[in-house]
Structure formats: structure tokens, C-alpha cells
Design a protein around this motif. Structure first.
Motif, PDB file in Angstrom:
ATOM      1  N   PRO A 158      -1.821  -7.818   2.441  1.00 56.24           N
ATOM      2  CA  PRO A 158      -0.735  -6.844   2.285  1.00 56.24           C
ATOM      3  C   PRO A 158      -1.632  -5.562   1.543  1.00 56.24           C
ATOM      4  N   ALA A 159      -2.838  -5.836   1.809  1.00 54.83           N
ATOM      5  CA  ALA A 159      -3.619  -4.171   2.063  1.00 54.83           C
ATOM      6  C   ALA A 159      -3.520  -3.513   3.057  1.00 54.83           C
ATOM      7  N   ARG A 160      -4.126  -3.884   4.187  1.00 55.59           N
ATOM      8  CA  ARG A 160      -3.451  -3.149   5.487  1.00 55.59           C
ATOM      9  C   ARG A 160      -1.863  -2.494   5.189  1.00 55.59           C
ATOM     10  N   SER A 161      -1.068  -3.518   4.737  1.00 54.74           N
ATOM     11  CA  SER A 161       0.431  -2.828   5.027  1.00 54.74           C
ATOM     12  C   SER A 161       0.723  -1.387   4.231  1.00 54.74           C
ATOM     13  N   PHE A 162      -0.411  -1.893   2.795  1.00 59.49           N
ATOM     14  CA  PHE A 162      -0.116  -0.764   1.495  1.00 59.49           C
ATOM     15  C   PHE A 162      -0.741   0.123   2.322  1.00 59.49           C
ATOM     16  N   GLY A 163      -2.293  -0.162   2.538  1.00 59.86           N
ATOM     17  CA  GLY A 163      -2.509   1.846   3.356  1.00 59.86           C
ATOM     18  C   GLY A 163      -2.064   2.126   4.859  1.00 59.86           C
ATOM     19  N   LEU A 164      -1.209   1.620   5.069  1.00 53.62           N
ATOM     20  CA  LEU A 164       0.147   1.364   5.985  1.00 53.62           C
ATOM     21  C   LEU A 164       1.310   2.657   5.642  1.00 53.62           C
ATOM     22  N   LEU A 165       1.682   1.879   4.290  1.00 51.33           N
ATOM     23  CA  LEU A 165       2.539   2.734   3.503  1.00 51.33           C
ATOM     24  C   LEU A 165       1.985   4.177   3.205  1.00 51.33           C
ATOM     25  N   MET A 166       0.884   4.243   2.522  1.00 50.27           N
ATOM     26  CA  MET A 166       0.386   5.821   2.269  1.00 50.27           C
ATOM     27  C   MET A 166      -0.320   6.405   3.573  1.00 50.27           C
ATOM     28  N   ALA A 167      -0.223   5.885   4.781  1.00 52.46           N
ATOM     29  CA  ALA A 167       0.023   6.894   5.982  1.00 52.46           C
ATOM     30  C   ALA A 167       0.862   7.408   6.348  1.00 52.46           C
ATOM     31  N   TYR A 168       2.030   6.238   6.308  1.00 49.46           N
ATOM     32  CA  TYR A 168       3.417   6.734   6.914  1.00 49.46           C
ATOM     33  C   TYR A 168       4.163   7.945   5.852  1.00 49.46           C
TER      34      TYR A 168
END
Length: 238
Positions: free
Chosen positions: A84-94
Motif C-alpha cells: 500500500p505504501a508504494r501504491s500511495f507513492g505512485l498515486l502522489m506521482a500520478y
């Protein structure tokens, strides 16, 4: 819209407080993403407008930008349950990249049009989200239909590039609002069912929350784009 599968015991009645806490987490993550996008737009418009226009103007840069957005979205959805942490980071990059995209659009819009479109989007989004989470209807069977509707929108937008015309442009815009309004309700309904399957498993709940935030963020952004198209066209006509 992705068919993310979750594992875990299905709880018949996990409690309203747990569900409310879960959706509060989802909307917190979604709100962070929207704030990052808004901050990127503000910085872009006030400090780097010409650079961003140069970066996003033309067919090739646009295709690269959309490919990058699609790739990040796919990776974020794939890793939501495992990391989930990696996915959240990708969400911020998006969110940052989407801010660059919006900068190139909003430079040509009046503040009044932007504000009115945002208020309309927020009202419609909240209404459809509320329907999706409160309805007793199972909306899961609508997934295939909605996927087909999104595909039809993509084809319509491609046709609009080559054919053009105000009528087709407006028809696609109104259809986009209708489709993503329904998708918002569908995603909320599906998130509720997903939570009921993983309630009590903190790691799984976190993964579903990030996954849900990404999908609802995309729903809101797409609604805003289509409503902005409608209001922008109306403003130009006036």
C-alpha cells in the motif's frame, strides 16, 4: 474499474463505525492527491507556464504523457494490496503529472469557468458517491457495460480529433459526464463490498483504501475534465 480481487473472511456486519473510518481514510488519500494536483497547477501557472506548455504541446509529448499516466495507474493498482505504501507513492506521482496536464488546459480557461466547473463536479461526485454507498442494489454487474462505455468514449474522442465539430464535441462531453457519474457510484458500491470482505485485516484494509482513493481520484478528475469542456465551450459561445 480494475477487477482487483481481495482475500479474507467476509463479515456480515463489521459495524458502521468501521465502514465510516474506512471511507474517511479513502477520502483523506483522495483529498491529498487532489491537493497535490492543485498545488502543481498553481506552481505551474504562476512560475513555469511556458515550460509546461512546451512540455505538453504536440502529439508526441501528449502521447508520452498519457502513456506515463497509464503506466503509473496500472502499477499503483497492481501493488495496492501487496504494498500500500508504494501504491500511495505512485498515486502522489500520478497527481503531480496530472497537475502538469491540467496546467496546460487551465491556462486557457477563465477563473469563473474553472470555479463553476469544480463546484459542479464536487456536487455531482458527492451525490453519486452517496448513492453508490447507500443503495442496496448490487452494481457489480455493471462493470462490463461501463468498461464498454469508456471504450466508446475513447473512440469518440479519437473521431473528434479527425472529424471535429461542435456538436460531436458536446455530445462526447455530456456522455463523459454521464458515464463517469455512474462509474463513481459503481466504484463506491464496489469499495463497500471490498471492505466487507477484508474488514479486520489492517494491511488489506489499507490496500483497499489506497486502491479506492486512486479510482475515486480518477473518477473526479474525469468528471471535472468533461464538465470543464462543457462550461468552456459555453463560455466561448457567450
Amino acid at each position: 474499474m480494475d477487477n482487483l480481487q481481495t482475500k479474507g473472511p467476509r463479515l456480515v456486519n463489521p459495524g458502521a463505525s468501521g465502514l465510516n473510518s474506512f471511507f474517511l481514510r479513502v477520502y483523506s488519500y483522495m483529498g491529498m492527491a487532489l491537493l497535490v494536483t492543485a498545488a502543481t497547477v498553481f506552481i505551474g501557472v504562476t512560475m513555469f507556464a511556458q515550460q509546461i506548455l512546451a512540455l505538453t504541446t504536440g502529439l508526441v509529448p501528449t502521447l508520452i504523457l498519457f502513456a506515463l499516466l497509464f503506466g503509473i495507474s496500472w502499477m499503483a493498482n497492481r501493488s495496492a494490496m501487496k504494498n500500500p505504501a508504494r501504491s500511495f507513492g505512485l498515486l502522489m506521482a500520478y497527481s503531480v503529472i496530472m497537475g502538469l496536464f491540467f496546467t496546460s488546459i487551465l491556462l486557457y480557461m477563465t477563473p469563473q469557468t474553472i470555479i463553476l466547473a469544480f463546484i459542479t463536479t464536487a456536487a455531482l461526485f458527492m451525490g453519486m458517491a452517496l448513492y453508490g454507498v447507500t443503495t442496496k442494489r448490487d452494481m457489480s454487474k455493471m462493470g462490463t457495460i461501463l468498461f464498454g462505455a469508456v471504450f466508446a468514449l475513447v473512440i469518440g474522442m479519437l473521431l473528434n480529433i479527425f472529424i471535429g465539430g461542435t456538436v460531436l464535441y458536446m455530445l462526447i462531453s455530456w456522455a463523459g459526464v454521464l458515464v463517469f457519474a455512474i462509474i463513481t457510484a459503481y466504484d463506491m458500491n464496489r469499495l463497500k463490498q471490498m471492505y466487507l470482505q477484508v474488514a479486520g485485516d489492517h494491511h488489506a484494509e489499507q490496500g483497499v483504501a489506497v486502491y479506492g482513493a486512486l479510482n475515486l481520484y480518477l473518477d473526479f478528475i474525469n468528471l471535472f475534465i468533461y464538465i470543464l469542456r462543457i462550461f468552456g465551450m459555453s463560455s466561448n459561445s457567450n
